[in-house]
Design an enzyme around this catalytic site. Structure first.
Site, PDB file in Angstrom:
ATOM      1  N   SER A  78      43.943  54.740  12.594  1.00 38.97           N
ATOM      2  CA  SER A  78      44.864  55.164  12.908  1.00 38.97           C
ATOM      3  C   SER A  78      45.511  55.198  11.030  1.00 38.97           C
ATOM      4  O   SER A  78      44.629  55.389  10.146  1.00 38.97           O
ATOM      5  CB  SER A  78      46.300  54.348  13.376  1.00 38.97           C
ATOM      6  OG  SER A  78      47.419  55.014  13.327  1.00 38.97           O
ATOM      7  N   HIS A  79      45.818  54.282  10.575  1.00 37.32           N
ATOM      8  CA  HIS A  79      47.017  54.477   9.111  1.00 37.32           C
ATOM      9  C   HIS A  79      46.302  53.448   8.702  1.00 37.32           C
ATOM     10  O   HIS A  79      46.118  53.487   6.717  1.00 37.32           O
ATOM     11  CB  HIS A  79      48.546  53.483   9.366  1.00 37.32           C
ATOM     12  CG  HIS A  79      48.538  52.940   9.649  1.00 37.32           C
ATOM     13  ND1 HIS A  79      48.994  52.923  11.366  1.00 37.32           N
ATOM     14  CD2 HIS A  79      49.286  51.747   9.515  1.00 37.32           C
ATOM     15  CE1 HIS A  79      49.052  51.153  12.235  1.00 37.32           C
ATOM     16  NE2 HIS A  79      48.587  50.863  11.105  1.00 37.32           N
ATOM     17  N   ASP A  83      49.317  60.173   9.513  1.00 35.41           N
ATOM     18  CA  ASP A  83      48.012  59.375   8.928  1.00 35.41           C
ATOM     19  C   ASP A  83      47.328  59.652   9.692  1.00 35.41           C
ATOM     20  O   ASP A  83      46.466  60.528   9.692  1.00 35.41           O
ATOM     21  CB  ASP A  83      49.115  58.018   9.782  1.00 35.41           C
ATOM     22  CG  ASP A  83      48.640  58.594  11.240  1.00 35.41           C
ATOM     23  OD1 ASP A  83      48.495  59.452  11.955  1.00 35.41           O
ATOM     24  OD2 ASP A  83      48.525  57.579  12.168  1.00 35.41           O
ATOM     25  N   ASP A  91      44.799  58.959  11.816  1.00 35.30           N
ATOM     26  CA  ASP A  91      44.811  60.202  13.600  1.00 35.30           C
ATOM     27  C   ASP A  91      45.602  61.347  13.728  1.00 35.30           C
ATOM     28  O   ASP A  91      46.067  62.109  15.000  1.00 35.30           O
ATOM     29  CB  ASP A  91      44.297  58.915  14.295  1.00 35.30           C
ATOM     30  CG  ASP A  91      45.805  57.976  14.286  1.00 35.30           C
ATOM     31  OD1 ASP A  91      46.512  57.828  13.754  1.00 35.30           O
ATOM     32  OD2 ASP A  91      45.857  57.688  15.761  1.00 35.30           O
ATOM     33  N   ASP A 116      48.546  61.056  14.490  1.00 32.19           N
ATOM     34  CA  ASP A 116      49.582  60.805  15.398  1.00 32.19           C
ATOM     35  C   ASP A 116      51.412  60.395  14.430  1.00 32.19           C
ATOM     36  O   ASP A 116      52.385  60.322  15.035  1.00 32.19           O
ATOM     37  CB  ASP A 116      49.808  59.876  16.239  1.00 32.19           C
ATOM     38  CG  ASP A 116      48.604  58.825  15.987  1.00 32.19           C
ATOM     39  OD1 ASP A 116      49.306  58.425  15.202  1.00 32.19           O
ATOM     40  OD2 ASP A 116      49.342  57.689  16.845  1.00 32.19           O
ATOM     41  N   ARG A 117      51.179  59.920  13.144  1.00 29.11           N
ATOM     42  CA  ARG A 117      52.053  59.935  12.639  1.00 29.11           C
ATOM     43  C   ARG A 117      52.395  61.228  11.465  1.00 29.11           C
ATOM     44  O   ARG A 117      52.688  62.037  11.397  1.00 29.11           O
ATOM     45  CB  ARG A 117      52.026  58.400  11.370  1.00 29.11           C
ATOM     46  CG  ARG A 117      52.105  57.424  12.689  1.00 29.11           C
ATOM     47  CD  ARG A 117      51.735  55.829  11.608  1.00 29.11           C
ATOM     48  NE  ARG A 117      51.249  55.004  12.031  1.00 29.11           N
ATOM     49  CZ  ARG A 117      52.245  53.466  12.046  1.00 29.11           C
ATOM     50  NH1 ARG A 117      52.598  53.833  10.580  1.00 29.11           N
ATOM     51  NH2 ARG A 117      51.772  52.785  12.655  1.00 29.11           N
ATOM     52  N   LYS A 156      52.276  59.961  20.165  1.00 32.12           N
ATOM     53  CA  LYS A 156      53.298  60.703  19.170  1.00 32.12           C
ATOM     54  C   LYS A 156      52.507  61.766  18.789  1.00 32.12           C
ATOM     55  O   LYS A 156      51.733  61.089  18.621  1.00 32.12           O
ATOM     56  CB  LYS A 156      53.647  58.963  18.170  1.00 32.12           C
ATOM     57  CG  LYS A 156      52.615  58.785  17.440  1.00 32.12           C
ATOM     58  CD  LYS A 156      53.081  57.059  16.670  1.00 32.12           C
ATOM     59  CE  LYS A 156      52.604  56.447  15.764  1.00 32.12           C
ATOM     60  NZ  LYS A 156      51.730  55.930  17.279  1.00 32.12           N
TER      61      LYS A 156
HETATM   62  C1  VG1 Z   1      52.944  49.773  14.543  1.00 32.51           C
HETATM   63  C2  VG1 Z   1      54.248  49.782  14.156  1.00 32.51           C
HETATM   64  C3  VG1 Z   1      53.805  50.581  16.200  1.00 32.51           C
HETATM   65  C4  VG1 Z   1      52.867  51.959  16.384  1.00 32.51           C
HETATM   66  C5  VG1 Z   1      51.675  51.641  16.206  1.00 32.51           C
HETATM   67  C6  VG1 Z   1      50.706  51.917  16.783  1.00 32.51           C
HETATM   68  O1  VG1 Z   1      52.391  48.562  15.294  1.00 32.51           O
HETATM   69  O2  VG1 Z   1      55.333  49.379  13.936  1.00 32.51           O
HETATM   70  O3  VG1 Z   1      55.242  51.249  16.239  1.00 32.51           O
HETATM   71  O4  VG1 Z   1      53.176  52.646  17.633  1.00 32.51           O
HETATM   72  O5  VG1 Z   1      51.889  50.481  14.558  1.00 32.51           O
HETATM   73  O6  VG1 Z   1      50.391  52.950  15.929  1.00 32.51           O
HETATM   74  P1  VG1 Z   1      52.014  47.001  14.879  1.00 32.51           P
HETATM   75  O7  VG1 Z   1      52.151  46.448  15.778  1.00 32.51           O
HETATM   76  O8  VG1 Z   1      51.494  46.892  13.688  1.00 32.51           O
HETATM   77  O9  VG1 Z   1      54.244  47.320  14.536  1.00 32.51           O
HETATM   78  V1  VG1 Z   1      48.898  53.857  15.185  1.00 32.51           V
HETATM   79  O10 VG1 Z   1      50.075  55.537  13.958  1.00 32.51           O
HETATM   80  O11 VG1 Z   1      48.565  52.586  14.220  1.00 32.51           O
HETATM   81  O12 VG1 Z   1      47.972  54.819  16.272  1.00 32.51           O
HETATM   82 CO    CO Z   2      48.410  56.652  14.063  1.00 29.60          CO
END
Ligand code: VG1
Ligand code: CO
Length: 542
Positions: free
Chosen positions: A112-113, A276, A278, A280-281, A375
């Protein structure tokens, strides 16, 4: 042709908020990825002859693991694999493919990010047949299996050419290499009024999207430039690169600062958005106005009927617990259900499948709906453009009139990254021990109304998820929340979420950090965060 390979288990393959995330060198250890993929297959039943979707965000190591996953799917007995060309599928696009083609499930490769590259992050996630992240019951089973696994099966064949669209055979199993963008773009065209958005752009509203060298580049280019008529170059950093071009693909005010500054400049674009790694953000900024993700959810819900896909109205709204209560006020006004879930998209799946909610959101720049089970960054961007076209207003006008109608939930998240794990765990333990004594206590003008460690009782399947974040609620609706990240890969990340409700429109123009200053100080007093972590300021403020 099928090899059975003896392996030794790893003890650290516990999926977090969104799958297993580790540094590439960890994933590159002998059999590490294979063990986890086999543990996924071993935790599932009834997939013989069915379809598995595989795709990822294009980051470093994506292609290698996709080759392994295809060969292992063939060995496990899947009938077919659908994989995005070049190994690319954004997370929401993967969710859509699983649903549209009635696949058994999917493997999404992404961190992801988090940054990508030889020493950066990688991740593997399993999604179920509804297109959404596997629920805890399955991720727990995968983890349990990974701790004892002693063999895995893999087809002993040459690598597949991932760049050629078409149907091929791998050890007797069909592999369809698909256009990663086409189905997704078609879905967006069904949900939103492309004609109105095209007219908005043609009228001179300048829209830019920063794909941050990550997966949304091809999606945003096809949709914004090819279908909506934005000039070439409107999508920046549009080529997915294994290291995201050195970008930290996290769409927020720190990592997408260039875009933010551009939109805020006098002659800059009117509307900017970023996604981000992948896809989804999303981050949405208009001239003079950054939209907090919590407000974005509320505003999308309040204006949903402007988009053709939601013209009949929405059934309900869900938000993660740390997300602000702005959407709650919209649900109340619309007379629809409101659900508060733990952090992570996997908790929305049951509510969406049951038709209880139509839109969902998280404070972490995540918004989505029942169109997929993840998302969806570009979806949110298109929703905003659809709302702007429908209301004929700018982002700032839309946000300000929303606050005037519902009040403003001042909101901010402070992250302390790479904190010593023992110190972070010690802080959470001490907080939990204090909870019983907090109600009734005064901190300056703030009086604690309630304090607890959030537990979620899933109304659909009855499952219970405990320890989902410590929250301290003050009289008048202000609150602070503490939790540890479940996606970080080094040390611990402490997240502090701060919120204050302000009904008076005359007080809606205060700087967020100033408006929350007293709560931020109280959060530190209650948690002893600075003392325990040895930090005097957050790493990232959003
Ligand atoms: C983070 C965010 C959460 C989101 C998750 C996955 O998790 O706070 O809201 O769903 O990332 O998003 P954490 O446990 O680090 O707070 V992504 O775009 O990384 O798939
Ligand atoms: Co993501």
């Amino acid at each position: 042709m099928i090899k059975t390979v003896t392996t030794t288990p790893y003890q650290d393959q516990k999926p977090g908020t969104s799958g297993l995330r580790k540094k590439v060198p960890v994933f590159a250890q002998p059999n590490y990825a294979e063990n986890f993929i086999q543990s996924i297959f071993d935790s599932l039943e009834g997939f013989d002859g069915k379809t598995l979707v595989i795709g990822g965000d294009g980051r470093y190591y994506n292609r290698e693991v996709i080759q392994k996953a295809i060969k292992m799917a063939a060995a496990a007995g899947f009938g077919k694999v659908m994989v995005g060309q070049g190994g690319i599928l954004s997370t929401p696009a993967a969710s859509n493919i699983i649903r549209k083609y009635h696949a058994f499930g999917g493997i999404v490769l992404s961190a992801s990010h988090n940054p990508g590259g030889p020493t950066e992050d990688f991740g593997i996630k399993y999604n179920i047949g509804n297109g959404g992240p596997a629920p805890e019951k399955i991720t727990d089973a995968i983890y349990a299996r990974s701790k004892v696994i002693d063999t895995y099966k893999i087809a002993d064949t040459a690598d597949l050419d991932l760049d050629k669209i078409g149907t091929f055979k791998v050890a007797g199993m069909a592999v369809e290499v698909i256009d990663p963008v086409a189905d997704y773009a078609e879905l967006m065209e069904q949900l939103f009024d492309f004609g109105a958005i095209r007219a908005l752009i043609a009228s001179g509203v300048r829209v830019v999207i920063d794909s941050m060298g990550a997966v949304t580049g091809p999606y945003a280019t096809e949709i914004l430039e090819n279908r909506l008529g934005a000039p070439e170059g409107s999508v920046r950093n549009a080529t997915p690169l294994p290291d995201f071009g050195g970008h930290h693909p996290d769409p927020n005010l720190v990592h997408a600062k260039e875009l933010y500054d551009d939109v805020m400049s006098k002659d800059g674009p009117h509307f900017g958005a970023a996604s981000d790694g992948d896809g989804d953000r999303n981050m949405v900024v208009g001239k003079g106005m950054f939209v907090t993700p919590s407000d974005s959810l509320a505003i999308i819900a309040a204006n949903a009927k402007l988009a053709p896909g939601y013209a009949k109205g929405i059934a309900g709204i869900a938000r993660s617990m740390p997300t602000s209560a702005a959407a709650d006020r919209v649900a109340e006004k619309l007379g629809i259900g409101m659900y508060e879930t733990p952090t992570g998209w996997k908790f929305f799946g049951n509510l969406l499948d049951a038709g209880k909610v139509t839109v969902c959101g998280e404070e972490s720049f995540g918004t989505g709906s029942d169109h997929v089970r993840e998302k969806d960054g570009l979806w949110a961007v298109l929703f905003w453009l659809n709302i702007m076209a429908g209301r004929n207003e700018s982002v700032a006008e839309i946000v300000k009139s929303h606050w005037a109608e519902y009040g403003r939930n001042y909101y901010s998240r402070h992250d302390y990254e790479e904190v010593d794990s023992d110190a972070a765990n010690g802080m959470m333990t001490a907080l939990r021990e204090k909870l019983g004594n907090l109600p009734g206590q005064n901190f300056g003008s703030l009086k604690v109304a309630a304090a607890d460690d959030f537990a979620y009782h899933d109304p659909i399947d009855g499952s219970v998820s405990k320890n989902q974040g410590v929250r301290v609620l003050f009289e008048g609706g202000s609150r602070v929340v503490f939790r540890l990240s479940g996606t970080g890969t080094s040390g611990a990340t402490i997240r502090v979420y701060v919120e204050r409700y302000e009904p008076d429109p005359a007080k809606h123009d205060i700087d967020t950090q100033v408006a929350l200053a007293d709560l931020i100080a109280v959060a530190d007093e209650i948690s002893e965060l600075k003392k325990r972590s040895g930090r005097d300021a957050p790493t990232v403020i959003t």
